[in-house]
Design an enzyme around this catalytic site. Sequence first.
Site, mmCIF file in Angstrom:
data_model
loop_
_atom_site.group_PDB
_atom_site.id
_atom_site.type_symbol
_atom_site.label_atom_id
_atom_site.label_comp_id
_atom_site.label_asym_id
_atom_site.label_seq_id
_atom_site.Cartn_x
_atom_site.Cartn_y
_atom_site.Cartn_z
ATOM 1 N N LYS A 1 0.799 -1.162 0.304
ATOM 2 C CA LYS A 1 0.121 0.461 -0.103
ATOM 3 C C LYS A 1 0.488 1.110 0.085
ATOM 4 C CE LYS A 1 -3.258 2.827 2.255
ATOM 5 N NZ LYS A 1 -4.340 2.715 3.394
ATOM 6 N N HIS B 1 -10.908 -19.672 -40.823
ATOM 7 C CA HIS B 1 -11.784 -19.323 -39.460
ATOM 8 C C HIS B 1 -12.294 -20.422 -38.806
ATOM 9 C CE1 HIS B 1 -13.329 -15.843 -41.428
ATOM 10 N NE2 HIS B 1 -13.771 -15.783 -42.457
#
Lengths: 508, 508
Positions: free
Chosen positions: B136, B270
């Site tokens: 932090k 594809h």
Amino acid sequence: MKKKYALISVFNKEKIEKICQTLLNHNINIIATGSTATYIKKSGYKCYSINYFTKFKEILDGRVKTLHPNIHASILFKRKNKKHIKEFKKLNFPEIDFVIVNPYPFQEMQNKSSDSNKIIEMIDIGGLALLRSAAKNFHYVSTICNINDYKEFIDILNKNNGKTNLNFRKKMAAKVFEITSNYDSMIGNWITNNKNNNFKIFSHKKVSLRYGENPHQSAFLCKDLTREPIFYDNIIKTGKGLSYNNILDIDSAYECINEFKEPTCVIIKHNNPCGVASNKNIINAFINALKTDSDSAFGGIIALNRNVDHNIAKKITSNFFEIIIAPKFNNKAKVILNKKKNLILIETKKILKNKKLDIKSINGGYLLQQKNTINFVKKDMRLMSNVKISNTIIKDLIFSFKVCKHVKSNAIVLVKNKKTIGIGAGQMSRIDATKIALSKLSKKEKKNGFVSASDAFFPFIDNIKILLKNNCVAIIQPKGSINDDKIIEFANKNNIALFFSKYRFFKH
Amino acid sequence: MKKKYALISVFNKEKIEKICQTLLNHNINIIATGSTATYIKKSGYKCYSINYFTKFKEILDGRVKTLHPNIHASILFKRKNKKHIKEFKKLNFPEIDFVIVNPYPFQEMQNKSSDSNKIIEMIDIGGLALLRSAAKNFHYVSTICNINDYKEFIDILNKNNGKTNLNFRKKMAAKVFEITSNYDSMIGNWITNNKNNNFKIFSHKKVSLRYGENPHQSAFLCKDLTREPIFYDNIIKTGKGLSYNNILDIDSAYECINEFKEPTCVIIKHNNPCGVASNKNIINAFINALKTDSDSAFGGIIALNRNVDHNIAKKITSNFFEIIIAPKFNNKAKVILNKKKNLILIETKKILKNKKLDIKSINGGYLLQQKNTINFVKKDMRLMSNVKISNTIIKDLIFSFKVCKHVKSNAIVLVKNKKTIGIGAGQMSRIDATKIALSKLSKKEKKNGFVSASDAFFPFIDNIKILLKNNCVAIIQPKGSINDDKIIEFANKNNIALFFSKYRFFKH
């Protein structure tokens, strides 16, 4: 009797009064941190401030307030271990059996502010440490980390004279670790600037499925518990139960039916639409969707966006389908449908469309993409040939391109009067997709003309030639081929209406 | 000058000596917890035990040792905030700028023990709290949570005279939250008994792609950093760079080529194979794969399992392909292939097959399934009709069913001499898939006979009829239809070899 204590430290103070009332009713004393204590006292309940016991005042603007060995020892000591009991007694500290914490709203702050200092302050350290301590000691301690669980907590305390049971404590402990896991993943993503690709399945309930796409593959459904009920929560007739392939098809049916507001029916087979139709009358929508390819529709999944009455139910049951999805089935319809033993019925009324990311697993990682959420409308298409066309044709083109979005690529969709009359799906070449779609047309359909949608551009002139030969009157496709000019020229010469779509709709 | 301190608390003590040596070289004092302090002192380095400063001895068998406000204040106070500095000074505690922690090995214990008490002890509370506090405060504090980062940490200290920089601290902080997130998800899953379906993408590097399946969809590739290099690490010629659809196709090509040991070529378009062939000679494999459907192959992706020399390179470049994948390209081949500006070349030598779970996102959750990893062999098929067949036919049937596994359902694959001669993919009805596959056959191919594979059972007799009409000599399909007996009877009557596969190979 030993005095019992609960520790409360909540950022969101909603509904905390009910918790306080219940705890005090059962002679459980309340200890609370800074602002929570102030709020509880103001609300008229008796409570101790945590620093009354720790003798340690919070410092660094609240960055350190509960990271204290006595508090954690109180939560963490094993209630049946003599050494632990002895060590804990020496601390002369109240015994905390209940921990009610909700952490700083990191995500919310991140959403509303771009000030990184403000966001950093919302990284909760002490709150998560309390939750994790309490959850670790779930054999003895109850942990509540979510307002949605208050009711269950209160109910269990009231039923058991101020106690909880191991099952409940375990369930709540698992929730804690899910929440802390998600919490920290959000922080990690924020630090690395990965904002929009937060992907997690920890807050999901994992349900075993019979098997996956094939019997030799094990499979799970991971239900997102943070959202509204979804189709698997609204099964009103279970049949043999949903299979992996069923769920995949239902999801596709659901995505496709949501394109349309008019009464519409979608039939899905092998994850492709094999018939879609809109009509003023929902029964006609079903009949028309079925007509597209009634052979393929056999054993498929039907989605309707209108209620099912006995008339539609009768029509549907004269064919074989696995699943019907509709907003509601009326009672007469249910009587008819219940006769089909294996049929599954799903009421979709409450379903939310909430998938935002598509994910696919690949070797060595994952592919994530934003979902294709385009709501295709008239302004997204541009006429490229000098042909006058009716409003009906325009509507059919929009309808066909909407359906095309849900057919696997290469995809060709042929439409007449808001009903599909031919669908060519999943082909390696576009011309094959076109031929397959055309093969579904009756002589009459060819004679009367139709419109055609292509999910991506036509690479050559061959597709438009064969469509024209079969009496196609209008085409919609995205631009992008080096042969675009030739295709426009051909359309002009042959009086065919050619529209370019703003969007391509590949789907694999 | 202010005295500087590092706090070390490591379960795994590997390589910690190097850290100690470097810290001390830069006049950074070491503070360590219990067993870490003992180890460091034994190794000959000077260090303080943490309780020397806290005056608090660890209790509850180590459950509480570093959950102390002074330690956390030392880590968490803002180094440029006067109020924070003042409050911290009052504590009379050393200033900790470096935190080196690796947590209890929860996962390892869970893997090796079934004793839930032992596993619970491995839920690290204090270690994670230290890591989260330090991360932090990354503006000022460096946090190292992984042994793999020791080298970078040592290097940066040595280069910068005992200091780190913000970039490094930020990167390490992000790692902390990834690790704590994963750690807690494992605990949550353990508590809820979800052992084998742990799914996470936090340890992945997220790389933005140009776009997703379509230009209006944003997309990411998430690279798994915990594994060996994968295809996207072995691009030797980048062309326009890999697109989302390219990656999806490469993955399919890679999966399919891995089915075969003989020299083999796979062409993908594809996301479906549009030609697969094995041959003693790799150049013939390519030629045969291309022949299956040379129109569809245009612009496709080629995978080869043998090195590419100038002969194959010349052959390949006389057609248009987007990507070639091979174990190696020799120098002469590279000269030829480099002339094609947009062509992408990938060397696959190092590629590991490491995907174990398939995941698909659906509305309201995800579908997870075990990958279809069946290596289909002769013993997995059973002859159902009384026909004598050659070994060549058997080999072709195995080949065809292996290819079938990688074709989207409904899938029909027609094969002659280990080359596909027709592939019918992605159809809503099996008869359509059969017709499409047959449409690719030349007159000669029909005359000479061939074998056919179906990914799932034939529901009716129609498919086998049309195959026979075209001179098909052998069929492989899974059993399961109510018409199985009729199909066997028909095969017997018409002298066609019918095999039932042990496995179904749906793929959607």
